[in-house]
Design a protein around this motif. Structure first.
Motif, PDB file in Angstrom:
ATOM      1  N   CYS A   1       0.862  -1.161   0.000  1.00 33.64           N
ATOM      2  CA  CYS A   1       0.000   0.000   0.000  1.00 33.64           C
ATOM      3  C   CYS A   1       0.905   1.219   0.000  1.00 33.64           C
ATOM      4  O   CYS A   1       1.583   1.474   0.984  1.00 33.64           O
ATOM      5  N   VAL A   2       0.925   1.961  -1.086  1.00 31.69           N
ATOM      6  CA  VAL A   2       1.937   2.997  -1.267  1.00 31.69           C
ATOM      7  C   VAL A   2       1.270   4.348  -1.421  1.00 31.69           C
ATOM      8  O   VAL A   2       0.388   4.535  -2.252  1.00 31.69           O
TER       9      VAL A   2
ATOM     10  N   GLU B   1     -21.014  23.194  -0.578  1.00 29.83           N
ATOM     11  CA  GLU B   1     -21.061  24.315  -1.506  1.00 29.83           C
ATOM     12  C   GLU B   1     -19.935  25.308  -1.242  1.00 29.83           C
ATOM     13  O   GLU B   1     -19.378  25.895  -2.155  1.00 29.83           O
ATOM     14  N   THR B   2     -19.607  25.501   0.037  1.00 28.12           N
ATOM     15  CA  THR B   2     -18.604  26.517   0.368  1.00 28.12           C
ATOM     16  C   THR B   2     -17.174  25.981   0.323  1.00 28.12           C
ATOM     17  O   THR B   2     -16.256  26.718   0.012  1.00 28.12           O
ATOM     18  N   ALA B   3     -16.976  24.697   0.645  1.00 28.74           N
ATOM     19  CA  ALA B   3     -15.619  24.144   0.701  1.00 28.74           C
ATOM     20  C   ALA B   3     -15.561  22.808  -0.035  1.00 28.74           C
ATOM     21  O   ALA B   3     -15.724  21.758   0.575  1.00 28.74           O
ATOM     22  N   PRO B   4     -15.385  22.844  -1.362  1.00 30.99           N
ATOM     23  CA  PRO B   4     -15.275  21.594  -2.128  1.00 30.99           C
ATOM     24  C   PRO B   4     -14.085  20.775  -1.641  1.00 30.99           C
ATOM     25  O   PRO B   4     -13.022  21.308  -1.345  1.00 30.99           O
ATOM     26  N   GLN B   5     -14.280  19.453  -1.571  1.00 39.45           N
ATOM     27  CA  GLN B   5     -13.242  18.573  -1.059  1.00 39.45           C
ATOM     28  C   GLN B   5     -12.545  17.837  -2.190  1.00 39.45           C
ATOM     29  O   GLN B   5     -13.165  17.493  -3.188  1.00 39.45           O
ATOM     30  N   VAL B   6     -11.272  17.586  -1.988  1.00 38.99           N
ATOM     31  CA  VAL B   6     -10.495  16.775  -2.912  1.00 38.99           C
ATOM     32  C   VAL B   6     -10.440  15.355  -2.362  1.00 38.99           C
ATOM     33  O   VAL B   6     -10.094  15.146  -1.197  1.00 38.99           O
ATOM     34  N   LEU B   7     -10.797  14.392  -3.170  1.00 39.49           N
ATOM     35  CA  LEU B   7     -10.798  13.007  -2.724  1.00 39.49           C
ATOM     36  C   LEU B   7      -9.391  12.544  -2.378  1.00 39.49           C
ATOM     37  O   LEU B   7      -8.424  12.897  -3.051  1.00 39.49           O
ATOM     38  N   LYS B   8      -9.302  11.750  -1.335  1.00 38.83           N
ATOM     39  CA  LYS B   8      -8.031  11.152  -0.933  1.00 38.83           C
ATOM     40  C   LYS B   8      -8.049   9.677  -1.311  1.00 38.83           C
ATOM     41  O   LYS B   8      -9.079   9.023  -1.207  1.00 38.83           O
ATOM     42  N   PHE B   9      -6.910   9.146  -1.730  1.00 39.43           N
ATOM     43  CA  PHE B   9      -6.884   7.778  -2.211  1.00 39.43           C
ATOM     44  C   PHE B   9      -5.562   7.113  -1.866  1.00 39.43           C
ATOM     45  O   PHE B   9      -4.600   7.751  -1.428  1.00 39.43           O
ATOM     46  N   ARG B  10      -5.554   5.790  -2.062  1.00 34.18           N
ATOM     47  CA  ARG B  10      -4.329   5.029  -2.002  1.00 34.18           C
ATOM     48  C   ARG B  10      -4.435   3.871  -2.998  1.00 34.18           C
ATOM     49  O   ARG B  10      -5.537   3.480  -3.398  1.00 34.18           O
ATOM     50  N   VAL B  11      -3.306   3.339  -3.387  1.00 35.41           N
ATOM     51  CA  VAL B  11      -3.248   2.193  -4.295  1.00 35.41           C
ATOM     52  C   VAL B  11      -2.700   0.995  -3.531  1.00 35.41           C
ATOM     53  O   VAL B  11      -1.671   1.095  -2.862  1.00 35.41           O
ATOM     54  N   THR B  12      -3.412  -0.126  -3.603  1.00 32.80           N
ATOM     55  CA  THR B  12      -2.979  -1.370  -2.981  1.00 32.80           C
ATOM     56  C   THR B  12      -2.698  -2.381  -4.083  1.00 32.80           C
ATOM     57  O   THR B  12      -3.572  -2.640  -4.916  1.00 32.80           O
ATOM     58  N   CYS B  13      -1.493  -2.919  -4.101  1.00 40.78           N
ATOM     59  CA  CYS B  13      -1.098  -3.883  -5.124  1.00 40.78           C
ATOM     60  C   CYS B  13      -0.918  -5.263  -4.494  1.00 40.78           C
ATOM     61  O   CYS B  13      -0.210  -5.417  -3.492  1.00 40.78           O
ATOM     62  N   ASN B  14      -1.568  -6.259  -5.075  1.00 44.95           N
ATOM     63  CA  ASN B  14      -1.397  -7.660  -4.681  1.00 44.95           C
ATOM     64  C   ASN B  14      -0.801  -8.401  -5.873  1.00 44.95           C
ATOM     65  O   ASN B  14      -1.436  -8.484  -6.932  1.00 44.95           O
TER      66      ASN B  14
ATOM     67  N   PHE C   1      -6.513  12.182 -11.974  1.00 50.87           N
ATOM     68  CA  PHE C   1      -7.688  12.689 -11.253  1.00 50.87           C
ATOM     69  C   PHE C   1      -7.394  13.907 -10.385  1.00 50.87           C
ATOM     70  O   PHE C   1      -8.330  14.545  -9.896  1.00 50.87           O
ATOM     71  N   LYS C   2      -6.128  14.199 -10.138  1.00 47.29           N
ATOM     72  CA  LYS C   2      -5.746  15.280  -9.218  1.00 47.29           C
ATOM     73  C   LYS C   2      -6.205  14.986  -7.794  1.00 47.29           C
ATOM     74  O   LYS C   2      -6.550  15.899  -7.032  1.00 47.29           O
ATOM     75  N   TRP C   3      -6.243  13.712  -7.437  1.00 50.20           N
ATOM     76  CA  TRP C   3      -6.582  13.328  -6.078  1.00 50.20           C
ATOM     77  C   TRP C   3      -5.376  13.483  -5.174  1.00 50.20           C
ATOM     78  O   TRP C   3      -4.241  13.622  -5.632  1.00 50.20           O
ATOM     79  N   LYS C   4      -5.634  13.421  -3.878  1.00 46.94           N
ATOM     80  CA  LYS C   4      -4.564  13.538  -2.887  1.00 46.94           C
ATOM     81  C   LYS C   4      -4.259  12.165  -2.299  1.00 46.94           C
ATOM     82  O   LYS C   4      -5.160  11.421  -1.942  1.00 46.94           O
ATOM     83  N   ALA C   5      -2.988  11.821  -2.225  1.00 45.12           N
ATOM     84  CA  ALA C   5      -2.578  10.525  -1.679  1.00 45.12           C
ATOM     85  C   ALA C   5      -2.619  10.550  -0.155  1.00 45.12           C
ATOM     86  O   ALA C   5      -2.139  11.479   0.471  1.00 45.12           O
ATOM     87  N   ASP C   6      -3.237   9.507   0.410  1.00 42.21           N
ATOM     88  CA  ASP C   6      -3.314   9.380   1.862  1.00 42.21           C
ATOM     89  C   ASP C   6      -3.387   7.899   2.210  1.00 42.21           C
ATOM     90  O   ASP C   6      -4.292   7.195   1.761  1.00 42.21           O
ATOM     91  N   MET C   7      -2.449   7.443   3.025  1.00 39.11           N
ATOM     92  CA  MET C   7      -2.359   6.016   3.324  1.00 39.11           C
ATOM     93  C   MET C   7      -3.429   5.520   4.292  1.00 39.11           C
ATOM     94  O   MET C   7      -3.842   4.370   4.238  1.00 39.11           O
ATOM     95  N   THR C   8      -3.893   6.364   5.200  1.00 40.26           N
ATOM     96  CA  THR C   8      -4.797   5.918   6.260  1.00 40.26           C
ATOM     97  C   THR C   8      -6.209   6.485   6.096  1.00 40.26           C
ATOM     98  O   THR C   8      -7.170   5.720   6.081  1.00 40.26           O
ATOM     99  N   ASN C   9      -6.349   7.779   5.970  1.00 41.27           N
ATOM    100  CA  ASN C   9      -7.676   8.409   5.881  1.00 41.27           C
ATOM    101  C   ASN C   9      -8.051   8.631   4.415  1.00 41.27           C
ATOM    102  O   ASN C   9      -8.280   9.754   3.973  1.00 41.27           O
ATOM    103  N   PHE C  10      -8.148   7.541   3.667  1.00 36.28           N
ATOM    104  CA  PHE C  10      -8.439   7.648   2.242  1.00 36.28           C
ATOM    105  C   PHE C  10      -9.934   7.460   1.989  1.00 36.28           C
ATOM    106  O   PHE C  10     -10.642   6.802   2.755  1.00 36.28           O
ATOM    107  N   ASP C  11     -10.401   8.065   0.894  1.00 35.93           N
ATOM    108  CA  ASP C  11     -11.789   7.889   0.459  1.00 35.93           C
ATOM    109  C   ASP C  11     -11.909   6.749  -0.544  1.00 35.93           C
ATOM    110  O   ASP C  11     -12.863   5.979  -0.504  1.00 35.93           O
ATOM    111  N   VAL C  12     -10.962   6.677  -1.458  1.00 37.28           N
ATOM    112  CA  VAL C  12     -10.984   5.684  -2.533  1.00 37.28           C
ATOM    113  C   VAL C  12      -9.751   4.801  -2.413  1.00 37.28           C
ATOM    114  O   VAL C  12      -8.630   5.309  -2.280  1.00 37.28           O
ATOM    115  N   GLU C  13      -9.969   3.483  -2.466  1.00 40.87           N
ATOM    116  CA  GLU C  13      -8.851   2.546  -2.498  1.00 40.87           C
ATOM    117  C   GLU C  13      -8.844   1.862  -3.863  1.00 40.87           C
ATOM    118  O   GLU C  13      -9.768   1.118  -4.201  1.00 40.87           O
ATOM    119  N   VAL C  14      -7.815   2.147  -4.635  1.00 36.67           N
ATOM    120  CA  VAL C  14      -7.649   1.554  -5.965  1.00 36.67           C
ATOM    121  C   VAL C  14      -6.845   0.262  -5.809  1.00 36.67           C
ATOM    122  O   VAL C  14      -5.784   0.262  -5.174  1.00 36.67           O
TER     123      VAL C  14
END
Length: 571
Positions: A12-13, A287-300, A325-338
């Motif tokens: 998980c990087v 509406e006032t504070a758009p969020q950028v999704l956080k993600f991480r990539v897990t390779c098996n 996607f211009k997403w933000k990388a986050d190892m623990t508090n991620f929204d999307v796990e690829v």
């Protein structure tokens, strides 16, 4: 600084070192989701069919049933205001268009299952969803096609551990000979994948989990209000929900709990009204504070012909996903796990739909050798329980097998037993916790579960001869519990006692053990009462174990003097 976590060949990087080097700073990216079903939808002036059958044609008729006290008048006004505001918030055409488009979306779901039980999981999916499964070359993974409207049913499957939606599958991916070229292919792959539909499914799945959490919190609030009944006369969301529950009779409440129409009714008197303030605050924040999704990539990765590691594949593929996607990388508090699954020349890219394994559903009090619920389900399904069967686990531990059985096969009777008082106490606590959970879910008292927990000697069971239909148990491996030396006496004594209580001719047993040599020796001396039908090879925490399906022969059990002398605890 590079943040890398590796377990075996699972990587998980976050890839800050790679993704920030030579890469321009990510611009502000609005990750707002599309309008969620049930939020901001224009309500119909007509009530659902059940209400119209009783002669109620509109909300006004429903309100006139009860006496119009001050509280009721305030409730009605607040309901009208809330519905009117929701009608203004989102156009009807956009909401309905998005909903209809999602309903007709067909996707491929990937699932991880206990190794060896792929066919068992495929049978459950065929039975409950009507979908055919494809079993992957990579053991422990299956794939099946469904429509999005069946997504909630997928989360209720008992045999799967984790779920993900498939973005793209490559059955014969041609890897380059050098590491640089192979990793460059992963970078180029990210921009070519069809991300649109899988991300829609991920968004729907996220909304589904949020609603589930919201209903759980509301149920807890409802229970608290019942305890504090009569205290205070302040009108808020909880009071309105309490008024609604008291105004409608039990039949309406039962109808409201029907999943097929729950969403329709909830726009009138359900979830939206109880949490309208919270939703309004959430919409304002979006509406006032758009969020950028956080993600991480897990390779098996599995295979020996790769010139790269799982860390390197996750790092380079993740960097390309971030650029795309211009997403933000986050190892623990991620929204999307690829997910990037590589097995020899097979490559599957997916998006995770579960945050934690679905096998963590029944057990709250764990022991040193607690069995996964998904594996317990596979063992039970292997012996095909029939209604009114008596199912016994003579070495239950924390009760994972009988609890799973009581949940899925409630028309059978399950008995959990163990010689350890601590294990029996844990099993009893797990049963009590599951009963409380089912009562909260149904919002009413329950008759209980068809299960009992007993302390006994597994080699001298307090059961009548031939009174048990099925025996399912996890036998001691001789590692964390017991010892290999003791197993040589324990296994033959247990098999003998099981043959006594099991019904001749129709009885069967499903036994899990890692001490295969000892079990084979014990079974060889029991050929007159037990016949081996099938063996399933499984992997449990890195240990190669086996699940044996045994059939009780028609021969009656004979109490010989030698057998009576040997009965007892072989410790």
């Amino acid at each position: 600084m590079s943040l890398i976590t590796k377990t075996g060949d699972r990587a998980c990087v976050s890839g800050f070192a790679r993704w920030t080097t030579g890469t321009p700073a990510a611009s502000a990216y609005c990750a707002r989701s599309t309008p969620q079903p049930g939020h901001g939808t224009t309500p119909s002036t007509q009530l659902p069919l059940y209400f119209r059958f009783r002669g109620w044609d509109s909300l006004r008729d429903l309100r006139n049933i009860a006496k119009m006290s001050d509280i009721q008048e305030a409730t009605n006004k607040l309901l009208d205001v809330n519905l009117h505001e929701n009608q203004k918030s989102v156009p009807v055409t956009k909401e309905n268009g998005t909903k209809n488009e999602s309903e007709h979306l067909h996707i491929t779901i990937g699932a991880t299952v206990p190794t060896g039980f792929e066919q068992t999981a495929a049978g459950e999916i065929k039975e409950k969803l009507g979908s055919s499964c494809k079993i992957s070359k990579d053991r422990g993974k299956i794939y099946f096609d469904i429509s999005v409207e069946s997504l909630a049913q997928v989360h209720c499957l008992r045999s799967v551990d984790n779920l993900f939606v498939v973005v793209e599958e490559f059955k014969d991916f041609q890897f380059k000979q050098t590491k640089e070229e192979a990793l460059k292919d992963f970078e180029d792959l990210a921009g070519k994948l069809p991300w649109s539909d899988p991300l829609k499914v991920w968004e729907i799945n996220t909304c589904f989990k949020k609603k589930k959490t919201k209903r759980k919190k509301m149920s807890q609030n409802s229970n608290k209000e019942k305890i504090d009944n009569g205290q205070g006369d302040k009108l808020d969301g909880r009071d309105i929900r309490g008024f609604t529950d008291s105004a409608l009779d039990s039949h309406i409440l039962d109808y409201y709990e029907n999943p097929a129409i729950k969403e329709e009714i909830s726009t009138l008197v359900g979830d939206d009204l109880a949490s309208s303030k919270d939703e309004t605050d959430e919409h304002l924040k979006e509406e006032t504070a758009p969020q950028v999704l956080k993600f991480r990539v897990t390779c098996n990765r599995a295979g020996e012909k790769h010139c790269f590691t799982s860390n390197e594949a996750a790092r380079d593929f993740g960097g390309a996903v971030q650029d795309h996607f211009k997403w933000k990388a986050d190892m623990t508090n991620f929204d999307v796990e690829v997910l990037l699954n590589i097995h020899d020349n097979e490559v599957v890219v997916g998006i995770a739909l579960t945050e934690e394994s679905l096998h963590r559903r029944n057990i709250t009090n764990f022991g040193p050798t607690t069995l996964r619920s998904t594996l317990a389900y596979g063992m039970l399904r292997l012996c095909a329980p029939q209604p009114t069967d008596i199912i016994v686990d003579p070495m239950c531990g924390t009760g994972a097998i009988p609890i799973e059985g009581a949940t899925e096969w409630s028309n059978c009777y399950h008995i959990a037993g163990d010689n350890s008082p601590l294990a029996v106490k844990r099993a009893a606590n797990n049963i009590s916790s599951l009963l409380t959970k089912s009562q909260v879910k149904e919002s009413k008292s329950s008759w209980g579960l068809p299960i009992d927990a007993v302390q006994w000697d597994s080699c001298n069971l307090p059961l009548r001869t031939g009174s048990v239909d099925i025996i399912v148990t996890d036998m001691p491996f001789g590692k964390r519990m017991g010892s290999k030396k003791r197993n040589w006496n324990l296994y033959p004594a247990c098999l003998r006692e099981m043959s006594r209580v099991c019904r001749p001719g129709t009885g069967r047993a499903v036994l899990l053990t890692q001490d295969k040599k000892c079990f084979a020796k014990a079974l060889s001396g029991m050929g007159h009462v037990w016949r081996k039908v099938h063996t399933v090879w499984v992997n449990i925490g890195g240990l190669h174990a086996a699940v044996y399906l045994l059939k009780r022969t028609p021969q009656a059990f004979v109490h010989s003097s030698d057998q009576e002398g040997e009965r007892g605890t072989p410790w």
